[in-house]
Design an enzyme around this catalytic site. Structure first.
Site, PDB file in Angstrom:
ATOM      1  N   HIS A  67       0.829  -1.210   0.000  1.00  0.00           N
ATOM      2  CA  HIS A  67       0.000   0.000   0.000  1.00  0.00           C
ATOM      3  C   HIS A  67       0.864   1.261   0.000  1.00  0.00           C
ATOM      4  CE1 HIS A  67      -4.392  -1.167   0.968  1.00  0.00           C
ATOM      5  NE2 HIS A  67      -3.791  -2.182   0.401  1.00  0.00           N
ATOM      6  N   ASP A  68       1.955   1.206   0.770  1.00  0.00           N
ATOM      7  CA  ASP A  68       2.836   2.368   0.797  1.00  0.00           C
ATOM      8  C   ASP A  68       3.332   2.695  -0.610  1.00  0.00           C
ATOM      9  OD1 ASP A  68       4.383   4.449   1.790  1.00  0.00           O
ATOM     10  OD2 ASP A  68       6.140   3.156   2.019  1.00  0.00           O
ATOM     11  N   VAL A  71       0.708   4.070  -3.258  1.00  0.00           N
ATOM     12  CA  VAL A  71       0.150   5.405  -3.019  1.00  0.00           C
ATOM     13  C   VAL A  71       1.301   6.390  -2.880  1.00  0.00           C
ATOM     14  CG1 VAL A  71      -1.259   6.814  -1.481  1.00  0.00           C
ATOM     15  CG2 VAL A  71      -1.845   4.413  -1.835  1.00  0.00           C
ATOM     16  N   ASP A  75       7.248   5.835   0.425  1.00  0.00           N
ATOM     17  CA  ASP A  75       7.749   6.951   1.224  1.00  0.00           C
ATOM     18  C   ASP A  75       7.189   6.952   2.641  1.00  0.00           C
ATOM     19  OD1 ASP A  75       5.125   7.560   0.807  1.00  0.00           O
ATOM     20  OD2 ASP A  75       5.460   9.508  -0.129  1.00  0.00           O
ATOM     21  N   SER A  77       4.317   7.207   3.626  1.00  0.00           N
ATOM     22  CA  SER A  77       3.165   8.089   3.861  1.00  0.00           C
ATOM     23  C   SER A  77       2.010   7.289   4.471  1.00  0.00           C
ATOM     24  CB  SER A  77       2.725   8.789   2.569  1.00  0.00           C
ATOM     25  OG  SER A  77       2.432   7.852   1.564  1.00  0.00           O
ATOM     26  N   ASP A 244       3.557 -19.890  -0.227  1.00  0.00           N
ATOM     27  CA  ASP A 244       3.827 -20.888  -1.269  1.00  0.00           C
ATOM     28  C   ASP A 244       3.059 -20.500  -2.536  1.00  0.00           C
ATOM     29  OD1 ASP A 244       1.191 -21.392  -0.692  1.00  0.00           O
ATOM     30  OD2 ASP A 244       1.554 -23.302   0.321  1.00  0.00           O
TER      31      ASP A 244
END
Ligand code: HEM
Ligand SMILES: *[C@@H]1O[C@H](CO)[C@@H](O)[C@H](O)[C@H]1NC(C)=O
Ligand SMILES: CC(=O)N[C@H]1CO[C@H](CO)[C@@H](O)[C@@H]1O
Length: 317
Positions: A67-68, A71, A75, A77, A244
């Site tokens: 997710h970092d 978006v 960084d 955020s 796996d």
């Protein structure tokens, strides 16, 4: 002579490489080798302790890094309290306390040296390894943003589980990730859990799902809007805490939990990649490692950009 010529060539190549990647990452595997030689072992211990306590935490930490990066670039955020954490597509992100605790331990040995964005990238790798998956060398040197993304940026950057194959290919493509990377990264769903609200439409309304599988999920996840708000199901029903390639075999059997998962094997252009990863654990492991490094390179802040946050949940005061 030979070595002088070789190093001349090497310098030439370095310059070319630097120019070619000037607009993208300047990350390096040895970034903390002198400034914080124990950074990586400290992160690994923290991840191993958290995963030993709760295996699912490995999934949650992997998802945080994903997710970092999707978006506004990798960084950290995502870790700023308030904004991104509270947007719809972030539904149920977890692991913030584990990252906070690891960051505190790293700060204790090397104050204001190791970024939260790098901790997320290393923790994602260590989580995959802790659950039996492949390893890779994490490139380092990301810095932390001083702003959280707006909620519109979050919604347009992350895709909902109702996404089509075309939407998935296009979103990843915009970030420099090709369809093979996309199918490999989706294999992150070989671990972890999803809420009823994320797979409700798929198990009641889609026809490309194994009927016995759909029925068994329906028993705990009601069709009503907002129903089963606290009900969870494993994204990989076979081996939910082992990293796996069972995720791909599930897709072959029409047992993908999310609509977006089953899109990868639904008569379209990615079917053969799914078949390949389903039958070859090593092909998947290698493609996943490659794609994680590429994902970790999405628009990092480097050099003097951003800052090294002392607390991951807040910009330095
Ligand atoms: C763009 C395509 C993707 C979509 C639409 C998607 C969607 C979702 C959804 C809906 C959930 C469940 C949320 C909930 O109901 O609580 C989830 C969980 C998860 N996702 Fe994805 N995801 C995508 C890509 C990825 C990638 C690339 C990774 C990692 C490489 C990843 C790793 C995970 C993990 C590990 C979980 C479980 C987390 C936990 O148990 O705490 N996902 N994803
Ligand atoms: C199934 O589709 C119908 C018609 O589009 C919709 O009204 C209903 O909410 C959907 N059910 C679920 C569980 O998503
Ligand atoms: C951890 C976290 O902040 N989760 C939030 C994600 O978004 C949903 C929907 O807006 C919130 O209800 C969660 O609290």
């Amino acid at each position: 002579m030979a070595s002088a010529a070789a190093s001349c060539l090497a310098v030439g190549l370095l310059v070319v490489a630097a120019l070619a990647s000037a607009a993208t990452a300047q990350l390096s595997s040895t970034f903390y080798a002198t400034s914080c030689p124990n950074a990586l072992s400290t992160i690994k211990s923290g991840v191993n302790a958290a995963v030993a306590q709760e295996a699912r935490m490995g999934a949650s930490l992997l998802r945080l890094h994903f997710h970092d990066c999707f978006v506004q670039g990798c960084d950290a955020s995502i870790l700023l309290a308030g904004n991104e954490q509270n947007d719809g597509p972030n539904l149920s992100l977890r692991g913030f306390n584990v990252i906070a605790s690891i960051k505190a331990q790293v700060e204790a040995i090397c104050p204001q040296t190791v970024s939260c964005a790098d901790i997320l990238a290393v923790a994602a790798r260590d989580s995959v390894v802790a659950l039996g998956g492949p390893t890779w060398t994490v490139l380092l040197g990301r810095r932390d943003s001083t702003t959280a993304a707006s909620s519109t940026t979050v919604s347009s950057s992350l895709l909902p589980p109702s996404s089509s194959l075309a939407q998935l290919i296009s979103r990843y493509g915009n970030l420099g990730l090709n369809p093979t990377d996309m199918v490999a990264l989706s294999g992150g769903h070989t671990i972890g859990q999803a809420h009823c609200t994320s797979y409700q439409a798929h198990i009641y309304n889609d026809t490309n799902i194994n009927q016995g599988f759909a029925k068994s999920l329906q028993a705990n996840c009601p069709a009503t809007s907002g129903g089963g708000a606290n009900v969870l199901a494993p994204l990989d029903t076979q081996t939910p805490t082992t990293f796996d390639n069972a995720y791909y075999r599930n897709l072959l059997a029409q047992k993908g939990l999310l609509h977006s998962d089953q899109q990868l094997f639904n008569g379209g252009s990615t079917d053969n990649t799914v078949r390949n990863f389903a039958s070859s654990a090593t092909a998947f492991a290698s493609a996943f490692a490659t794609a994680m490094v590429k994902m970790g390179n999405i628009s990092p802040l480097t050099g003097t950009q951003g800052q090294i946050r002392t607390t991951c949940s807040a910009v330095n005061s």
